[in-house]
Design a protein around this motif. Structure first.
Motif, PDB file in Angstrom:
ATOM      1  N   SER A   1       0.983  -1.367  -0.372  1.00 33.80           N
ATOM      2  CA  SER A   1      -0.171   0.032  -0.057  1.00 33.80           C
ATOM      3  C   SER A   1       1.104   1.103  -0.017  1.00 33.80           C
ATOM      4  N   PRO A   2       0.570   2.264  -1.038  1.00 32.77           N
ATOM      5  CA  PRO A   2       1.556   3.734  -0.964  1.00 32.77           C
ATOM      6  C   PRO A   2       1.513   4.078   0.643  1.00 32.77           C
ATOM      7  N   GLY A   3       0.068   4.696   1.470  1.00 32.45           N
ATOM      8  CA  GLY A   3      -0.144   4.711   2.333  1.00 32.45           C
ATOM      9  C   GLY A   3      -0.111   4.484   3.298  1.00 32.45           C
ATOM     10  N   SER A   4       0.778   2.626   3.447  1.00 35.60           N
ATOM     11  CA  SER A   4       1.340   1.822   4.661  1.00 35.60           C
ATOM     12  C   SER A   4       2.893   3.037   4.866  1.00 35.60           C
ATOM     13  N   SER A   5       2.822   3.167   6.583  1.00 43.05           N
ATOM     14  CA  SER A   5       4.087   3.621   6.917  1.00 43.05           C
ATOM     15  C   SER A   5       5.213   2.876   7.199  1.00 43.05           C
ATOM     16  N   ARG A   6       5.021   1.447   6.669  1.00 40.42           N
ATOM     17  CA  ARG A   6       6.362   0.353   6.699  1.00 40.42           C
ATOM     18  C   ARG A   6       6.607   0.388   5.814  1.00 40.42           C
ATOM     19  N   GLN A   7       8.330   0.523   5.956  1.00 35.10           N
ATOM     20  CA  GLN A   7       8.959   0.387   4.468  1.00 35.10           C
ATOM     21  C   GLN A   7       9.093  -0.589   3.949  1.00 35.10           C
ATOM     22  N   ASN A   8       9.262  -0.921   2.759  1.00 36.05           N
ATOM     23  CA  ASN A   8       9.510  -1.021   1.884  1.00 36.05           C
ATOM     24  C   ASN A   8      11.381  -2.423   2.079  1.00 36.05           C
TER      25      ASN A   8
ATOM     26  N   ASP B   1      12.171   2.757 -14.797  1.00 36.08           N
ATOM     27  CA  ASP B   1      11.406   3.021 -13.683  1.00 36.08           C
ATOM     28  C   ASP B   1      11.593   4.827 -13.292  1.00 36.08           C
ATOM     29  N   THR B   2      12.379   5.411 -13.892  1.00 35.24           N
ATOM     30  CA  THR B   2      12.674   6.838 -13.043  1.00 35.24           C
ATOM     31  C   THR B   2      11.662   8.049 -13.979  1.00 35.24           C
ATOM     32  N   LYS B   3      10.899   7.365 -14.687  1.00 36.77           N
ATOM     33  CA  LYS B   3      10.226   7.619 -15.491  1.00 36.77           C
ATOM     34  C   LYS B   3       8.573   8.516 -14.785  1.00 36.77           C
ATOM     35  N   ALA B   4       8.266   9.598 -14.934  1.00 35.86           N
ATOM     36  CA  ALA B   4       6.783   9.444 -14.257  1.00 35.86           C
ATOM     37  C   ALA B   4       5.772   9.937 -14.043  1.00 35.86           C
ATOM     38  N   GLY B   5       4.858   8.825 -13.647  1.00 35.88           N
ATOM     39  CA  GLY B   5       3.510   8.570 -13.763  1.00 35.88           C
ATOM     40  C   GLY B   5       3.461   7.588 -14.347  1.00 35.88           C
ATOM     41  N   GLU B   6       3.870   6.210 -14.039  1.00 43.53           N
ATOM     42  CA  GLU B   6       3.220   5.839 -14.495  1.00 43.53           C
ATOM     43  C   GLU B   6       3.264   4.398 -13.406  1.00 43.53           C
ATOM     44  N   LEU B   7       2.768   3.645 -13.214  1.00 41.43           N
ATOM     45  CA  LEU B   7       2.335   2.367 -12.099  1.00 41.43           C
ATOM     46  C   LEU B   7       2.209   0.627 -12.572  1.00 41.43           C
ATOM     47  N   ASP B   8       3.617   0.252 -12.439  1.00 40.32           N
ATOM     48  CA  ASP B   8       3.226  -1.559 -12.459  1.00 40.32           C
ATOM     49  C   ASP B   8       3.609  -1.848 -11.886  1.00 40.32           C
ATOM     50  N   THR B   9       2.396  -2.788 -11.505  1.00 44.21           N
ATOM     51  CA  THR B   9       2.043  -3.560 -10.732  1.00 44.21           C
ATOM     52  C   THR B   9       2.343  -4.933 -10.607  1.00 44.21           C
ATOM     53  N   TRP B  10       2.094  -5.570 -11.835  1.00 48.44           N
ATOM     54  CA  TRP B  10       1.873  -6.197 -12.098  1.00 48.44           C
ATOM     55  C   TRP B  10       2.838  -6.801 -13.737  1.00 48.44           C
ATOM     56  N   PRO B  11       3.518  -7.818 -13.974  1.00 47.17           N
ATOM     57  CA  PRO B  11       4.185  -7.612 -15.440  1.00 47.17           C
ATOM     58  C   PRO B  11       4.087  -8.039 -16.852  1.00 47.17           C
ATOM     59  N   ALA B  12       3.830  -7.285 -16.943  1.00 42.49           N
ATOM     60  CA  ALA B  12       2.780  -7.008 -18.774  1.00 42.49           C
ATOM     61  C   ALA B  12       2.455  -7.622 -19.141  1.00 42.49           C
ATOM     62  N   HIS B  13       3.784  -8.646 -19.344  1.00 45.21           N
ATOM     63  CA  HIS B  13       3.000 -10.057 -20.190  1.00 45.21           C
ATOM     64  C   HIS B  13       2.750 -11.249 -19.292  1.00 45.21           C
TER      65      HIS B  13
ATOM     66  N   GLN C   1      -1.023 -20.677 -10.883  1.00 46.29           N
ATOM     67  CA  GLN C   1      -0.255 -19.675 -11.764  1.00 46.29           C
ATOM     68  C   GLN C   1       1.199 -19.791 -11.639  1.00 46.29           C
ATOM     69  N   MET C   2       1.145 -20.242 -13.144  1.00 49.86           N
ATOM     70  CA  MET C   2       2.996 -20.050 -13.495  1.00 49.86           C
ATOM     71  C   MET C   2       3.556 -18.378 -12.757  1.00 49.86           C
ATOM     72  N   ILE C   3       2.356 -17.751 -12.959  1.00 51.01           N
ATOM     73  CA  ILE C   3       3.082 -16.132 -12.854  1.00 51.01           C
ATOM     74  C   ILE C   3       2.352 -15.400 -11.954  1.00 51.01           C
ATOM     75  N   PRO C   4       2.733 -15.231 -10.152  1.00 52.06           N
ATOM     76  CA  PRO C   4       1.594 -15.082  -9.804  1.00 52.06           C
ATOM     77  C   PRO C   4       1.311 -13.512  -9.919  1.00 52.06           C
ATOM     78  N   LYS C   5       0.116 -13.446  -9.399  1.00 48.11           N
ATOM     79  CA  LYS C   5      -0.610 -12.060  -9.272  1.00 48.11           C
ATOM     80  C   LYS C   5       0.140 -10.894  -7.872  1.00 48.11           C
ATOM     81  N   PRO C   6      -0.156  -9.460  -8.223  1.00 47.84           N
ATOM     82  CA  PRO C   6      -0.097  -8.990  -6.798  1.00 47.84           C
ATOM     83  C   PRO C   6      -0.811  -9.366  -5.703  1.00 47.84           C
ATOM     84  N   ARG C   7      -0.422  -9.012  -4.833  1.00 46.47           N
ATOM     85  CA  ARG C   7      -1.284  -9.785  -3.716  1.00 46.47           C
ATOM     86  C   ARG C   7      -2.144  -8.996  -2.828  1.00 46.47           C
ATOM     87  N   PHE C   8      -2.316  -7.690  -2.807  1.00 45.44           N
ATOM     88  CA  PHE C   8      -3.812  -6.856  -3.326  1.00 45.44           C
ATOM     89  C   PHE C   8      -4.206  -7.476  -4.448  1.00 45.44           C
TER      90      PHE C   8
END
Length: 724
Positions: free
Chosen positions: A22-29, A59-71, A102-109
């Motif tokens: 979660s982006p709002g989580s206080s816990r550091q990744n 990864d340094t390009k602003a404004g994009e959100l990639d939470t799951w591999p495109a492939h 599944q061969m490629i797991p989904k994001p947990r959220f």
């Protein structure tokens, strides 16, 4: 849902380690030990990866959100396959149901959101993909939680969600507005079906008559065919007899010819014998016998040749007619053929005329039957014609005045004229002009005029038609207003007359004539109600409430009829249940009164069903049977009960006969605790015949209890809440 954003129930807390994503989580990744950043309004620091760990220009390009591999998007849906169950049947199963990872797991959220959504859909029993409010609510909750979790995109996602919600609310409002049109469509469809059934009934009778006539013609053809066969057999028999007679005639002719030949032979033999006797005598005396024999032989040959020619001529020309007779018969035949042609032409013309007369006769028979049915119905509802000549004996002015007043009027109009004369308005009605009432602001706008106005002497029928047209135009005018209010009848009457006539003199003339006609025919229900509303003695909202109640009863009976097969009839038990549904506050006595009025109007005392559609029919002047007035009486009875409850709650001193605004407001509040402000203001302004602002001005308006009861009884008053 009207508009705006609804307060939706949020999802329960997600178990597990979803806070790590979660982006709002206080816990550091873990693994993030680079530069830090904070969000405005928060003291929490967020670590970023080391610069060398980021891919350049990705990864340094602003404004994009990639939470799951495109492939992995192509593998988001599990594959299906066929399997043989224990009961030897083929079933379709996917990888998830088979327990394959599944061969490629989904994001947990994402995985937990999908799991929650599937669990909710399964619990609600709406797993099938189809339009459903429960499915929509489950997806709405998941989307709401997703919006809350993604703080960065929350404004955009919330705006998208609000747009969808507003569009759904708008569509639902459109559906709600189209529901009356659906009911009207059902009613129009029923009327069309009724007309089709009537046409079919008429066509059935015509088809039955045509089939009967066709059967008669077929029978006639069969009789003529049998007669033709009999005649052919007779002709054949006569031909055979004629051939026999002809053969007999020929045999007799041949026999006759042979007999004639034999007779001639005998004659010749006799002559020969006589001649031989004479020759012998003569020979003995003078002639040569040889010469005589030669002469005799030659004479006999000549005689035979002549007899033969005679027989041939008799055989060939025995039945030949003379030329004169032939010419006479030919002329007679030509004359008969000419007469036959003339008679055939006359016969064809007569046949065409006969067919035309036969069609006219059928039409006249149909008209006769229709007129007979109309005559029967008129005889059933008509009464003996009164002797109007007796009125002249008691009317002022005698027979001459009565003849002038009754010329060209129907019985109903004669009754109106008689009532007017007996009421002492004869002189006023006979006036040629009305006197204008002036131009003061207190005078209705359609009557503001100084001078004389021509009296058109409107009749009751014309007045009724004009009143119906005014109501129709006013309904359309009020429907165009967006604030939900109605224009007062006296103000709209001026607009109506202005729109219809345009010229100010004609507006005033028709306004005064309608005003006078409504006064004269105020005893009529339709015109009297219009007159009471025009003079503010009857609440126009109550008039519309009565119409809506009548329409509600009609729609309820139509729905019951459609549920039972749409036969146009409703059982008495179902009719009574429908009345209880429309009048929940009515007691058994009120329901029985409505049932009695319906049975009397339909003359269905011994019948178990009621032809309910006839209860709502009107004549040309807008009059109905006793059932519709019974509905209005029931509404009046319920208003009286409500008024009695209010009077019972009034706080009055002993001997006090007047009620002020505050006391009446308190009585209404106690009698109807759930009443709101708009209804309270409406009831008070109508009862005291004042504006909303006048209720708060000192001194407060007052009214006697009797006047209050009479005033509230003709107002649109009804209990807002439940009676305690």
């Amino acid at each position: 849902m009207s508009s705006g954003k609804l307060a939706l129930a949020k999802l329960p807390p997600i178990q597990g380690q979803i806070a790590e994503y979660s982006p709002g989580s206080s816990r550091q990744n873990e693994g993030f030990s680079g530069p830090t950043y904070t969000i405005s309004g928060s003291n929490i620091k967020y670590n970023l990866p080391q610069p060398h760990a980021l891919k350049p220009y990705v990864d340094t390009k602003a404004g994009e959100l990639d939470t799951w591999p495109a492939h992995a998007s192509g593998h988001s849906v599990s594959k299906t396959s066929l399997h043989l169950s224990r009961n030897k049947q083929l079933v379709i199963m996917n990888e998830e149901e088979m327990g394959k990872p599944q061969m490629i797991p989904k994001p947990r959220f994402l995985d937990q959101l999908e799991s929650y959504l599937k669990k909710e859909l399964r619990a609600l029993g709406v797993t099938d993909v189809k339009p459903d409010e429960l499915r929509l609510q489950a997806h709405r909750e998941v989307f709401e939680y997703l919006v809350e979790d993604f703080k960065t995109y929350k404004p955009l996602l919330s705006a998208i969600k609000n747009e969808y919600e507003m569009m759904l609310a708008y569509q639902r409002e459109q559906i709600r507005q189209l529901e009356p049109l659906k009911q009207m469509l059902v009613t129009v469809s029923e009327q069309c079906d009724q007309k089709i059934m009537q046409h079919r009934e008429q066509e059935k009778q015509e088809i039955f008559d045509l089939k009967k006539e066709n059967a008669g013609l077929y029978k006639k053809i069969d009789d003529m065919t049998n007669e033709q066969r009999t005649l052919q057999a007779t002709v054949k028999k006569l031909m055979e007899e004629l051939e026999g007679q002809e053969e007999m005639y020929r045999n007799e002719a041949d026999s006759r010819k042979l007999l004639i030949s034999e007779i001639n032979d005998l004659k010749s033999q006799t002559q020969d014998l006589l001649m031989s006797t004479q020759v012998e005598v003569k020979i003995d005396k003078d002639d040569d016998p040889v010469m005589l024999k030669i002469a005799l032989k030659k004479a006999r040959e000549d005689e035979r040749a002549a007899a033969k020619r005679l027989a041939i001529m008799e055989a060939d020309y025995g039945e030949v007619v003379s030329r004169r007779e032939f010419e006479q018969i030919t002329a007679k035949l030509a004359e008969l053929e000419e007469k036959h042609t003339t008679l055939q032409d006359d016969f064809d013309k007569l046949k065409e005329e006969y067919d035309t007369l036969l069609d006219i006769n059928k039409q006249l028979e149909q008209q006769r039957n229709d007129f007979y049915q109309e005559s029967v119905s008129l005889r059933e509802c008509s009464t003996p014609r009164p002797d109007w000549s007796k009125v002249a004996e008691v009317l002022q002015g005698g027979a001459e005045r009565w003849a002038e007043l009754s010329e060209g009027k129907t019985s109903n109009e004669l009754v109106e004229v008689l009532l007017t004369e007996l009421g002492g308005k004869g002189e006023e009605e006979g006036a040629e002009y009305f006197e204008g009432q002036g131009t003061d602001e207190s005078i209705p706008k359609y009557l503001r005029y100084e001078g004389q106005v021509r009296n058109r002497r409107l009749g009751k029928r014309d007045t009724a038609f004009l009143v119906k047209d005014i109501w129709r135009e006013k309904a359309a005018h009020d429907a165009e207003k967006t604030d939900g209010t109605r224009t007062t009848l006296d103000d709209f009457l001026y607009l109506y007359l202005q729109r219809r006539f345009g010229v100010e003199s004609m507006i005033v003339e028709w306004g005064y004539n309608l005003h006078d006609a409504c006064q004269r025919f105020s005893q009529d229900i339709t015109i009297g109600t219009f007159w009471s509303i025009l003079t503010n003695e009857f609440d126009e909202d109550l008039f519309h409430t009565e119409l809506q109640t009548i329409e509600k009863v009609q729609n309820t009976m139509t729905k019951i009829d459609m549920d039972k097969g749409n036969e146009g009839m409703v059982a008495k038990t179902d009719f009574k249940a429908g009345l209880k549904e429309c009048f929940p506050d009515a007691d058994d006595e009120g329901i029985d009164a409505l049932m009695e009025a319906a049975v009397i109007e339909l003359e269905a005392v011994e019948s178990d069903t009621l032809e309910y559609k006839k209860l709502f029919m009107e004549d040309d002047e807008g009059n109905t049977g006793p059932f519709v007035p019974a509905i209005k009486n029931q509404l009046k009875k319920e208003r009286q009960v409500y008024i009695d409850d209010i009077k019972a709650e009034l706080t009055l001193e002993e001997g006090q006969t007047e009620v002020d605004v505050d006391a009446l407001r308190m009585g209404i509040t106690v009698a109807d605790p759930e009443i709101d402000g708009p209804h309270m203001d409406k009831y008070l302004t109508w009862t005291y015949a004042c504006t909303r602002e006048a209720l708060d001005i000192e001194p407060k308006p007052t009214i006697t209890i009797d006047d209050m009861n009479a005033r509230m009884l003709v107002g649109d008053l009804k209990r807002v809440g439940i009676k305690l």
